[in-house]
Design an enzyme around this catalytic site. Structure first.
Site, PDB file in Angstrom:
ATOM      1  N   TYR A 157      69.420   4.454 -10.784  1.00 50.50           N
ATOM      2  CA  TYR A 157      69.708   5.811 -10.284  1.00 50.50           C
ATOM      3  C   TYR A 157      68.437   6.661 -10.291  1.00 50.50           C
ATOM      4  O   TYR A 157      68.283   7.581  -9.483  1.00 50.50           O
ATOM      5  CB  TYR A 157      70.840   6.451 -11.101  1.00 50.50           C
ATOM      6  CG  TYR A 157      71.570   7.549 -10.367  1.00 50.50           C
ATOM      7  CD1 TYR A 157      72.187   7.306  -9.140  1.00 50.50           C
ATOM      8  CD2 TYR A 157      71.639   8.835 -10.891  1.00 50.50           C
ATOM      9  CE1 TYR A 157      72.855   8.310  -8.464  1.00 50.50           C
ATOM     10  CE2 TYR A 157      72.312   9.847 -10.223  1.00 50.50           C
ATOM     11  CZ  TYR A 157      72.903   9.574  -9.011  1.00 50.50           C
ATOM     12  OH  TYR A 157      73.568  10.571  -8.330  1.00 50.50           O
ATOM     13  N   LYS A 164      70.123  15.334 -10.195  1.00 53.26           N
ATOM     14  CA  LYS A 164      71.495  15.756 -10.541  1.00 53.26           C
ATOM     15  C   LYS A 164      71.499  16.604 -11.811  1.00 53.26           C
ATOM     16  O   LYS A 164      72.311  17.525 -11.941  1.00 53.26           O
ATOM     17  CB  LYS A 164      72.412  14.539 -10.705  1.00 53.26           C
ATOM     18  CG  LYS A 164      72.689  13.769  -9.414  1.00 53.26           C
ATOM     19  CD  LYS A 164      73.357  14.623  -8.343  1.00 53.26           C
ATOM     20  CE  LYS A 164      73.915  13.780  -7.217  1.00 53.26           C
ATOM     21  NZ  LYS A 164      74.303  14.588  -6.037  1.00 53.26           N
TER      22      LYS A 164
HETATM   23  P1  NAD Z   1      77.428  10.140   2.219  1.00 46.47           P
HETATM   24  O1  NAD Z   1      76.268   9.305   2.610  1.00 46.47           O
HETATM   25  O2  NAD Z   1      78.705   9.921   2.917  1.00 46.47           O
HETATM   26  O3  NAD Z   1      77.055  11.691   2.257  1.00 46.47           O
HETATM   27  C1  NAD Z   1      75.756  12.166   1.996  1.00 46.47           C
HETATM   28  C2  NAD Z   1      75.516  13.265   3.010  1.00 46.47           C
HETATM   29  O4  NAD Z   1      74.262  13.920   2.755  1.00 46.47           O
HETATM   30  C3  NAD Z   1      75.451  12.749   4.447  1.00 46.47           C
HETATM   31  O5  NAD Z   1      76.422  13.391   5.231  1.00 46.47           O
HETATM   32  C4  NAD Z   1      74.049  13.131   4.912  1.00 46.47           C
HETATM   33  O6  NAD Z   1      73.994  13.500   6.275  1.00 46.47           O
HETATM   34  C5  NAD Z   1      73.777  14.324   4.010  1.00 46.47           C
HETATM   35  N1  NAD Z   1      72.346  14.647   3.949  1.00 46.47           N
HETATM   36  C6  NAD Z   1      71.330  13.924   3.409  1.00 46.47           C
HETATM   37  N2  NAD Z   1      70.156  14.555   3.627  1.00 46.47           N
HETATM   38  C7  NAD Z   1      70.443  15.713   4.299  1.00 46.47           C
HETATM   39  C8  NAD Z   1      69.673  16.771   4.822  1.00 46.47           C
HETATM   40  N3  NAD Z   1      68.324  16.789   4.713  1.00 46.47           N
HETATM   41  N4  NAD Z   1      70.302  17.794   5.446  1.00 46.47           N
HETATM   42  C9  NAD Z   1      71.651  17.807   5.584  1.00 46.47           C
HETATM   43  N5  NAD Z   1      72.441  16.818   5.116  1.00 46.47           N
HETATM   44  C10 NAD Z   1      71.836  15.777   4.488  1.00 46.47           C
HETATM   45  O7  NAD Z   1      77.588   9.837   0.637  1.00 46.47           O
HETATM   46  P2  NAD Z   1      78.513  10.505  -0.488  1.00 46.47           P
HETATM   47  O8  NAD Z   1      78.548   9.476  -1.574  1.00 46.47           O
HETATM   48  O9  NAD Z   1      79.760  10.990   0.091  1.00 46.47           O
HETATM   49  O10 NAD Z   1      77.611  11.703  -1.017  1.00 46.47           O
HETATM   50  C11 NAD Z   1      78.080  13.041  -1.130  1.00 46.47           C
HETATM   51  C12 NAD Z   1      77.663  13.617  -2.482  1.00 46.47           C
HETATM   52  O11 NAD Z   1      78.391  12.958  -3.518  1.00 46.47           O
HETATM   53  C13 NAD Z   1      76.187  13.448  -2.834  1.00 46.47           C
HETATM   54  O12 NAD Z   1      75.727  14.603  -3.502  1.00 46.47           O
HETATM   55  C14 NAD Z   1      76.217  12.276  -3.799  1.00 46.47           C
HETATM   56  O13 NAD Z   1      75.099  12.265  -4.672  1.00 46.47           O
HETATM   57  C15 NAD Z   1      77.490  12.601  -4.547  1.00 46.47           C
HETATM   58  N6  NAD Z   1      78.058  11.515  -5.345  1.00 46.47           N
HETATM   59  C16 NAD Z   1      78.258  10.291  -4.812  1.00 46.47           C
HETATM   60  C17 NAD Z   1      78.785   9.272  -5.598  1.00 46.47           C
HETATM   61  C18 NAD Z   1      78.991   7.900  -5.025  1.00 46.47           C
HETATM   62  O14 NAD Z   1      79.117   6.946  -5.803  1.00 46.47           O
HETATM   63  N7  NAD Z   1      79.039   7.711  -3.722  1.00 46.47           N
HETATM   64  C19 NAD Z   1      79.127   9.511  -6.931  1.00 46.47           C
HETATM   65  C20 NAD Z   1      78.922  10.790  -7.458  1.00 46.47           C
HETATM   66  C21 NAD Z   1      78.372  11.780  -6.659  1.00 46.47           C
END
Ligand code: NAD
Length: 263
Positions: A157, A164
């Site tokens: 990570y 985060k």
């Molecule tokens: P995802 O890839 O579906 O979504 C990530 C989004 O970030 C995408 O829509 C992308 O377009 C956007 N993004 C990245 N750079 C950008 C920029 N410069 N401008 C505008 N948008 C931008 O993945 P996800 O897992 O749904 O991620 C959403 C959130 O959840 C993130 O903050 C991620 O860290 C968090 N999260 C994810 C997990 C997991 O296991 N997937 C767990 C905990 C937290």
């Protein structure tokens, strides 16, 4: 929670596809009666978002790259012109160079450190500052997405854990800053989920399997559970909750060791 968000309007940032956490939240919020606008990053994501947005009754989409102040300004100007006020924003945006989401944390580059922090943490502050004038009259809710790699080490990570940690701290500072105006700021911390961003982290499949086998609930987070938590936070039921990091991880964060059968 059928009508928990009836009459409320909000912006969902970060739907890349139908597996995105932001999409799970959008579906749940629509089900609870909210009216939604969406931001997307560039034309390719915009094309994918269009049918999804339409399926929850929205044609309100704005192109935002969170590193580009002008695109943020334009998005909030469009929201202001169309709605005038805003009840919630969901910030589900993060990025780090995949090459640094594997291997040694020691090798984190300055450029990727800055970029990861900018997109994954600082952007939440930029969004909050722009949402603030649209929430100041009636209050509102800001929600971001974090992961437990912020305060415990998770394999690969790396720099995202540092981003985060900063995001969670920013959540507390924003909560304190905006609290007197009735604006609540919280973070949801799901366990590992199968999304585009999730797949970018080295060894994602093994991590997913490990958490599924070892969480107290023996299950990983679902889009429905994360969506339901966001509905609660944005609704009047969450009226006294701010500055909080809410785990939606099957209880994984309470463990000190894997379950006996998996040692
Ligand atoms: P995802 O890839 O579906 O979504 C990530 C989004 O970030 C995408 O829509 C992308 O377009 C956007 N993004 C990245 N750079 C950008 C920029 N410069 N401008 C505008 N948008 C931008 O993945 P996800 O897992 O749904 O991620 C959403 C959130 O959840 C993130 O903050 C991620 O860290 C968090 N999260 C994810 C997990 C997991 O296991 N997937 C767990 C905990 C937290």
């Amino acid at each position: 929670m059928t009508n928990a968000l009836a009459g409320k309007r909000g912006l969902i940032m970060g739907v890349a596809n139908d597996r995105s956490i932001a999409w799970g939240i959008a579906r749940a919020m629509h089900g609870a009666g909210a009216e939604l606008a969406f931001s997307y990053q560039g034309d390719a994501f915009g094309k994918r978002l269009e049918p999804l947005a339409a399926s929850v009754g929205s044609d309100f989409m704005v192109d935002v790259d969170v590193t580009d102040d002008a695109s943020l300004d334009a998005a909030f100007a469009a929201l202001n012109a169309r709605w005038g006020s805003l009840d919630f924003v969901v910030h589900a945006v993060a990025f780090s160079d995949k090459a640094e989401l594997t291997g040694r944390f020691l090798n984190t580059s300055r450029s990727n450190f800055k970029n990861s922090m900018d997109i994954s943490c600082y952007s939440f502050i930029e969004v909050a500052r722009r949402a603030h004038p649209m929430m100041v009259e009636n209050g509102g809710t800001l929600i971001t997405l974090t992961y437990q790699g912020s305060n415990r080490v998770a394999p690969n990570y790396n720099v995202m854990g540092v981003a985060k940690a900063a995001l969670e701290s920013a959540t507390r500072y924003l909560a304190n800053d905006l609290g007197p105006e009735g604006i609540r700021v919280n973070a949801i911390s799901p366990g590992p989920m199968k999304t585009l961003a999730g797949a970018a982290i080295g060894g994602a499949r093994r991590t997913y399997k490990h958490t599924e086998q070892n969480t107290p609930l023996r299950a990983n987070a679902t889009l429905e559970a994360v969506g339901g938590t966001a509905v609660y936070l944005a609704s009047d039921a969450g009226a006294c909750t701010t500055g909080e990091i809410i785990h939606v991880d099957g209880g994984f964060h309470v463990l000190g060791m894997p379950q006996a059968e998996h040692l």
